[in-house]
Design an enzyme around this catalytic site. Structure first.
Site, PDB file in Angstrom:
ATOM      1  N   GLY A  36       0.840  -1.194   0.000  1.00 26.37           N
ATOM      2  CA  GLY A  36       0.000   0.000   0.000  1.00 26.37           C
ATOM      3  C   GLY A  36       0.870   1.236   0.000  1.00 26.37           C
ATOM      4  N   LYS A  37       0.294   2.371  -0.222  1.00 28.75           N
ATOM      5  CA  LYS A  37       1.039   3.632  -0.144  1.00 28.75           C
ATOM      6  C   LYS A  37       0.040   4.766  -0.058  1.00 28.75           C
ATOM      7  CE  LYS A  37       5.428   4.941  -0.303  1.00 28.75           C
ATOM      8  NZ  LYS A  37       6.608   4.190   0.149  1.00 28.75           N
ATOM      9  N   GLY A  38       0.469   5.868   0.531  1.00 25.13           N
ATOM     10  CA  GLY A  38      -0.420   7.022   0.618  1.00 25.13           C
ATOM     11  C   GLY A  38       0.361   8.294   0.382  1.00 25.13           C
TER      12      GLY A  38
END
Ligand code: NAD
Length: 425
Positions: free
Chosen positions: A114-116
């Site tokens: 995931g990444k934000g």
């Protein structure tokens, strides 16, 4: 919002998601994956785009755009950092989330990717504005994060204080403390010892393995480090401690060189005092091209994406390129390094020490237990060295390069988990 197919560009692209997909297809070809399997795992599972209104210090409200992308959760909760940077785009976050899936799989920790990110410039914001931005962004992505769902961590321009605010915001809405919702926390709030230097330790461990494989003596080996920040400076320090000669380093303000080796502990103090490596006593200023072209054994790109491209890869004379940074080498440059017979330790393997110790932090939080530094470092070294050998085995079996081998190993693990779980419904 998520494209179903990605066109293969005819000229070299620097669109990070297209680069990530190019590397995916290459490794999928090596694995001879059928189209159905590729379709099942190629694209992000979930993309959330949020509006983040923040009351600024001048009393007005400014609106920022934030993202959280979960690429694949077949092997476990999504894991990946949060970036606060003016250049954050959806495609960049999608690419970084995809890389996280492969990174967690290649070192075999039970996470997906995931990444934000939030498009903002924290350098121009007050601490209060950054805190309000962090808390509002956290509440906007709150429905899709949690210790068993998606666990953020620091990335570019976010730090342990920001992780503490995320943890607090999440915990306040749950009504009890939930330290396992983020990693990279301050030590007093459930952070892990050894997290700060974990990426560099992993880089060092994989360089040790590569030297052993190529029969290069680390003692006396000549090292060049591009980017003297967290990952680069600590890698230089560990290599220096192992009696390698770090002959040149750079940062965003300049490049320095000393043929006899730079005194790394003194250079770290100089950078702390002056904000740059520039002007370090006893060193000579050189250009970024001269730095890349130095005759050395090991080059450690530890700055930003796409720093080594089709234009400058030809200059490189190192025997080993150890990718401390994420995506520092473009596919065109990769082909050039391959032709030159340069051994590349790919980013998803080389810099996986950071996420590995993040995983250790989460395990300690879940167990309400804190390990000592020796336990963290010993377990980290074991994971990194085992992973290097596993990638090397695939590279030799499949007669490919280390990057494709690492991607192929990672993708095969994700395919295995996805296949065993089956396609719901
Ligand atoms: P950082 O901000 O601490 O350091 C980056 C360094 O690169 C700085 O010294 C900066 O001056 C330098 N730099 C910027 N532009 C440059 C240029 N054009 N030429 C030379 N140097 C330049 O960041 P970091 O945490 O060390 O991250 C560096 C890279 O490593 C990034 O790609 C990041 O994604 C990757 N990485 C970091 C970690 C981690 O735990 N820190 C983990 C995995 C991957």
């Amino acid at each position: 919002m998520v494209p179903n197919t990605v066109e293969t560009p005819s000229v070299e692209t620097k669109n990070p998601y297209q680069l990530a997909m190019q590397n995916f297809e290459k490794a999928a070809d090596v694995l001879e994956l059928d189209e159905d399997t590729r379709t099942m795992i190629r694209n992000p599972e979930r993309v959330l785009m949020v509006n983040v209104p923040v009351r600024m210090d001048n009393g007005h409200i400014q609106s920022f755009t934030g993202y959280r992308v979960q690429h694949n959760t077949a092997r476990g909760p999504a894991k990946g950092g949060i970036r606060f940077h003016p250049g954050v785009t959806l495609e960049e976050v999608m690419a970084l989330a995809t890389w996280m899936t492969w990174k967690c799989a290649v070192v075999n920790i039970p996470y997906g990717g995931g990444k934000g990110g939030v498009a903002c410039n924290p350098k121009e914001m007050s601490t209060g504005e950054i805190e309000r931005l962090t808390r509002r962004y956290t509440s906007a992505i709150l429905p899709i994060i949690g210790p068993d769902i998606d666990i953020p961590a620091p990335d570019v321009y976010t730090n342990s204080q920001i992780m503490a605010w995320i943890m607090d915001t999440y915990s306040m809405t749950r009504g009890h403390l939930v330290p396992g919702v983020v990693t990279g926390k301050p030590l007093c709030m459930g952070g892990s010892v050894g997290r700060n230097e974990a990426t560099a330790r992993g880089v060092f461990n994989t360089i040790e393995c590569a030297c052993q494989h190529l029969k290069i003596r680390l003692k006396g080996a000549k090292v060049v480090v591009q980017g003297f920040g967290n990952a680069g400076a600590i890698s230089a320090h560990l290599l220096d401690s192992a009696q390698a000669d770090v002959i040149a380093v750079s940062d965003s303000q300049g490049c320095i060189y000393n043929a006899d080796g730079l005194h790394i502990p003194k250079l770290m103090l100089h950078k702390e005092r002056t904000g740059s490596v520039k002007g370090f006593p006893g060193s000579e200023a050189i250009t970024p091209e001269e730095l890349l072209g130095l005759d050395c054994d090991i080059l450690v790109p530890a700055a930003l994406e796409n720093m080594i491209d089709g234009n400058n890869a030809r200059l490189i004379r190192a025997k080993i390129v150890a990718e401390a940074a994420n995506g520092p080498v473009t596919p065109e440059a990769d082909a050039i390094l391959d032709d030159k017979g340069i051994f590349v330790i790919p980013d998803i393997l080389c810099n996986a020490g950071g996420v590995t110790v993040s995983y250790f932090e989460w395990v300690q939080n879940e167990q309400h237990w804190a390990w000592d530094l020796n336990e963290v470092n010993t377990r980290l070294e074991k994971v990194m060295k085992r992973s290097f050998q596993e990638v090397l085995e695939v590279q030799q079996q499949r007669k490919t390069n280390m990057r494709t081998a690492a991607n192929a190993l990672a993708i095969s693990r994700v395919v295995e988990a996805s296949t065993i779980r089956g396609l719901y419904p």
